[in-house]
Write an enzyme that holds these catalytic residues in place. Structure first.
Site, short mmCIF file in Angstrom:
data_model
loop_
_atom_site.label_atom_id
_atom_site.label_comp_id
_atom_site.label_asym_id
_atom_site.label_seq_id
_atom_site.Cartn_x
_atom_site.Cartn_y
_atom_site.Cartn_z
N ASP A 75 0.72 -1.35 0.01
CA ASP A 75 -0.02 -0.06 -0.01
C ASP A 75 0.84 1.25 -0.22
O ASP A 75 1.94 1.19 0.72
CB ASP A 75 -0.85 -0.17 1.22
CG ASP A 75 -2.11 0.84 1.14
OD1 ASP A 75 -2.61 0.84 0.02
OD2 ASP A 75 -2.20 1.85 1.92
N TYR A 160 1.71 9.88 -9.36
CA TYR A 160 2.03 11.33 -8.97
C TYR A 160 3.54 11.74 -9.44
O TYR A 160 3.96 12.67 -8.82
CB TYR A 160 2.03 11.73 -7.50
CG TYR A 160 0.38 11.46 -6.97
CD1 TYR A 160 -0.40 12.66 -6.80
CD2 TYR A 160 0.16 10.42 -6.62
CE1 TYR A 160 -1.70 12.83 -6.30
CE2 TYR A 160 -1.50 10.27 -6.03
CZ TYR A 160 -2.28 11.63 -5.99
OH TYR A 160 -3.53 11.55 -5.64
P1 IMP Z 1 -2.94 2.18 -3.53
O1 IMP Z 1 -1.84 1.53 -2.90
O2 IMP Z 1 -3.51 1.09 -4.40
O3 IMP Z 1 -3.92 2.79 -2.58
O4 IMP Z 1 -2.65 3.46 -4.39
C1 IMP Z 1 -1.70 4.20 -3.96
C2 IMP Z 1 -1.51 5.05 -4.94
O5 IMP Z 1 -0.51 6.15 -4.77
C3 IMP Z 1 -1.37 5.05 -6.67
O6 IMP Z 1 -2.38 4.98 -7.28
C4 IMP Z 1 -0.68 6.08 -7.07
O7 IMP Z 1 -1.56 7.21 -7.27
C5 IMP Z 1 0.29 6.74 -5.83
N1 IMP Z 1 1.45 6.08 -5.88
C6 IMP Z 1 2.04 5.02 -5.17
N2 IMP Z 1 3.26 4.83 -5.36
C7 IMP Z 1 3.58 5.65 -6.51
C8 IMP Z 1 4.69 6.01 -7.19
O8 IMP Z 1 5.82 5.29 -7.21
N3 IMP Z 1 4.77 6.97 -8.24
C9 IMP Z 1 3.62 7.73 -8.20
N4 IMP Z 1 2.36 7.57 -7.68
C10 IMP Z 1 2.49 6.56 -6.69
#
Ligand code: IMP
Length: 199
Positions: A75, A160
């Protein structure tokens, strides 16, 4: 006996985010046989927790118990100092159902203007959890600190990446060579911590 993971173990990667699934698979490559939660048609769980570790543990636990394989889940998100850590665990949600990160990045800029913050520090955080079916779970966290820049720059990476410049660099994650990002990313650092803990 300490927990450990033998090479070539079959693991399920409990993520439904294609960008992250690709990075996770690359980080795990050659070491394990990785099948994704999507390939196994596992349901995508809600993320009700308020911490990255809490969500990673919950996702790994759900996948492992559902399919009987050892599961790895992550996450992650972007935390902005001037926004008290937002979007944080809601990073994906800020992009809406269309996963529109141009919108999400504009929202970050807009919120910083609204709170009249000149603070541009931010960090990406990543929690990784490994869960054994109906058994123990191990969780670690990694982060990379940096500065936000607007407008977004670069079309490599995902999410991002185009507004984030890691400390000591001058290119955004969206402009950097993917290997250079992998070498210092929050996910790579979390993986190194997991490696130290388990492999
Ligand atoms: P989740 O872990 O599925 O809740 O989503 C995490 C969110 O954080 C992703 O959809 C991205 O928008 C953002 N995110 C996580 N890691 C990165 C990265 O390495 N680069 C850019 N955005 C990130």
């Amino acid at each position: 006996m300490p927990l450990s993971l033998a090479a070539r173990t079959r693991l399920v990667a409990a993520t439904h985010n294609p960008g992250k699934a690709r990075e996770l698979a690359e980080l795990l490559r050659n070491r394990f046989e990785v099948v994704s939660a999507g390939e196994l048609n596992l349901p995508e769980p809600e993320e009700p927790e308020t911490t990255f570790v809490g969500n990673a543990v919950m996702k790994a636990r759900a996948a492992a118990d559902a399919c009987g394989l050892i599961a790895i889940a992550d996450d992650s998100g972007l935390c902005v100092a001037g926004l008290e850590g937002a979007p944080g665990v809601h990073s994906a949600r800020w992009a809406g159902p269309q996963r529109d990160f141009d919108h999400a990045m504009a929202l970050v800029e807009q919120r910083l203007e609204e709170v009249e913050s000149v603070e541009r520090s931010a960090w990406f955080a990543c929690a990784l959890a490994v869960a054994w079916p109906h058994g123990p779970v191990v969780a670690v966290e990694g982060r990379v600190d940096g500065t936000l820049t607007f407008p977004p720059r670069g079309d490599r990476g995902f999410g991002y990446d185009p507004i984030f410049i890691p400390l000591g660099g001058d290119q955004t994650f969206g402009e950097m060579d993917p290997q250079a990002k992998h070498a210092i990313s929050h996910r790579a650092r979390a993986f190194a911590a997991l490696e130290a803990a388990l492999f």
